[in-house]
Write a protein that holds these residues in place. Sequence first.
Motif, PDB file in Angstrom:
ATOM      1  N   PRO A 242      38.110  46.155  38.465  1.00  0.00           N
ATOM      2  CA  PRO A 242      37.491  46.580  37.207  1.00  0.00           C
ATOM      3  C   PRO A 242      37.460  45.488  36.154  1.00  0.00           C
ATOM      4  CG  PRO A 242      39.062  48.231  37.995  1.00  0.00           C
ATOM      5  CD  PRO A 242      39.248  47.010  38.838  1.00  0.00           C
ATOM      6  N   CYS A 243      38.363  44.521  36.288  1.00  0.00           N
ATOM      7  CA  CYS A 243      38.450  43.435  35.296  1.00  0.00           C
ATOM      8  C   CYS A 243      37.781  42.154  35.774  1.00  0.00           C
ATOM      9  CB  CYS A 243      39.917  43.156  34.960  1.00  0.00           C
ATOM     10  SG  CYS A 243      40.774  44.525  34.159  1.00  0.00           S
ATOM     11  N   ASP A 244      36.927  42.242  36.833  1.00  0.00           N
ATOM     12  CA  ASP A 244      36.347  41.008  37.378  1.00  0.00           C
ATOM     13  C   ASP A 244      35.518  40.261  36.346  1.00  0.00           C
ATOM     14  OD1 ASP A 244      34.271  42.847  37.370  1.00  0.00           O
ATOM     15  OD2 ASP A 244      33.945  42.803  39.539  1.00  0.00           O
ATOM     16  N   GLY A 245      34.745  40.977  35.528  1.00  0.00           N
ATOM     17  CA  GLY A 245      33.951  40.318  34.507  1.00  0.00           C
ATOM     18  C   GLY A 245      34.810  39.651  33.440  1.00  0.00           C
ATOM     19  N   LEU A 246      35.894  40.322  33.034  1.00  0.00           N
ATOM     20  CA  LEU A 246      36.813  39.750  32.044  1.00  0.00           C
ATOM     21  C   LEU A 246      37.497  38.504  32.598  1.00  0.00           C
ATOM     22  CD1 LEU A 246      38.489  43.072  30.802  1.00  0.00           C
ATOM     23  CD2 LEU A 246      36.677  41.760  29.666  1.00  0.00           C
ATOM     24  N   LYS A 247      37.926  38.581  33.849  1.00  0.00           N
ATOM     25  CA  LYS A 247      38.586  37.433  34.468  1.00  0.00           C
ATOM     26  C   LYS A 247      37.617  36.272  34.646  1.00  0.00           C
ATOM     27  CE  LYS A 247      41.936  40.208  37.111  1.00  0.00           C
ATOM     28  NZ  LYS A 247      42.356  40.651  38.456  1.00  0.00           N
ATOM     29  N   ALA A 248      36.375  36.567  35.063  1.00  0.00           N
ATOM     30  CA  ALA A 248      35.381  35.511  35.254  1.00  0.00           C
ATOM     31  C   ALA A 248      35.090  34.804  33.931  1.00  0.00           C
ATOM     32  CB  ALA A 248      34.102  36.091  35.848  1.00  0.00           C
ATOM     33  N   SER A 249      35.006  35.563  32.857  1.00  0.00           N
ATOM     34  CA  SER A 249      34.780  34.977  31.539  1.00  0.00           C
ATOM     35  C   SER A 249      35.931  34.054  31.155  1.00  0.00           C
ATOM     36  CB  SER A 249      34.621  36.086  30.495  1.00  0.00           C
ATOM     37  OG  SER A 249      34.520  35.544  29.198  1.00  0.00           O
ATOM     38  N   GLU A 250      37.158  34.509  31.402  1.00  0.00           N
ATOM     39  CA  GLU A 250      38.325  33.681  31.080  1.00  0.00           C
ATOM     40  C   GLU A 250      38.349  32.405  31.915  1.00  0.00           C
ATOM     41  OE1 GLU A 250      43.195  33.863  31.449  1.00  0.00           O
ATOM     42  OE2 GLU A 250      42.075  35.726  31.122  1.00  0.00           O
ATOM     43  N   LEU A 251      38.064  32.524  33.217  1.00  0.00           N
ATOM     44  CA  LEU A 251      38.064  31.351  34.089  1.00  0.00           C
ATOM     45  C   LEU A 251      36.989  30.356  33.659  1.00  0.00           C
ATOM     46  CD1 LEU A 251      38.528  33.202  37.505  1.00  0.00           C
ATOM     47  CD2 LEU A 251      40.196  31.670  36.422  1.00  0.00           C
ATOM     48  N   TYR A 252      35.816  30.872  33.289  1.00  0.00           N
ATOM     49  CA  TYR A 252      34.731  30.001  32.838  1.00  0.00           C
ATOM     50  C   TYR A 252      35.129  29.259  31.570  1.00  0.00           C
ATOM     51  CZ  TYR A 252      30.414  28.640  30.490  1.00  0.00           C
ATOM     52  OH  TYR A 252      29.439  27.937  29.812  1.00  0.00           O
TER      53      TYR A 252
END
Length: 382
Positions: A242-252
């Motif tokens: 569920p947090c894949d978008g949040l994690k991807a934003s942080e990694l980017y």
Amino acid sequence: MDPFADIRPYHDQEVPQVISRLLSDPELLGAITRLKFNYLPGVMRFLLRPLARRALHRELAGVQDVASLQALVAAYMLRMINDSTAGLSVSGLEHLQTHQPYLYISNHRDIVLDPAFTNYALYQHRHETVRIAIGDNLLTKPYVADLMRLNKSFIVNRSATAPRQVLQAYRNLSTYIRHSIFEDRAPVWIAQREGRAKDGMDRTEPAIIKMLAMSKGRGLGFGEYIAALNIVPVAISYELDPCDGLKASELYQAALQGSYQKAEHEDIDSIATGITGAKGGVHVAFGKPLGAELDNPAAVAQALDRQIINNYALHGTNIFAFRSLHGAGSPLPANYASAASSCSEEEFLSRIEKLPSEHRSYALEIYANAVTSKFQYAAARN
């Protein structure tokens, strides 16, 4: 004197007093009214607080000890599983004794759900539930700490910064875990690393093993102590994060700027997103206890990684992401464990396409790295 009074879970005799405190906590009542009546103006929500108090009192009326609270939590877990997953599956418990106090060391993908699903699996299969390690950085409100400690959580001091404070915090944590396993005969859950594996690479931090060994004492050798702790690796896999978008934003942002600074309530938002968001199928795989042949922290970390990576059940989403990054005909790991999938490739790739274009490769890697890890482990073994 109780040397662990500030960090340990609450005892049965403390439960009624803590619940009484929660029922009159204005911040908790405010949080409940925001959750249930967020569509109303603030003044209206304030006026509804007595209603929230009565509802909370009704929910907690039968809670007199830790066991009755955990039965209530189990009911909420079942509701969450029915509402936001495609089912929970479990493997490996047949290798474990029902009343043995194990130290479960798990991969870490979700702040709250990793220990919650582990605990629910144990509860459903009549194993003793665990004492859960939780960082004090998440306990921003007194009522949050009360709720966590009622549910058998103990507090890890992560706010210490001075070297002596950090050392003392680690020593205190190590001593408490030893006390739980050896004296209280109570199982414990900790993560294999501090902080989630946001990129999907599950690796054990040897510092965690060094912390555990700080309370070894002189009576046992290192390997004997590791075996005495009954360490069991646990691999949790989610079909959808569920947090894949949040994690991807942080990694980017971390890749772009060299670092990432969390917002004030970001972890709380991640917890809420994880609980309510769609997770697809969830699998919890319990490994086998580690033996006395492991004679240093690095060897223990490698043994944990070996079982966690081997036992990690791949979902279709892991395969879709891996082949999206590396080609449709890319080979897959031999004899990999797999879980039933509820999300089609089209649905998964549509989910990724909804993210900002610069975040998509990072989101795909979150899923694909579970496959990459299996390849890397196989190569390291050969």
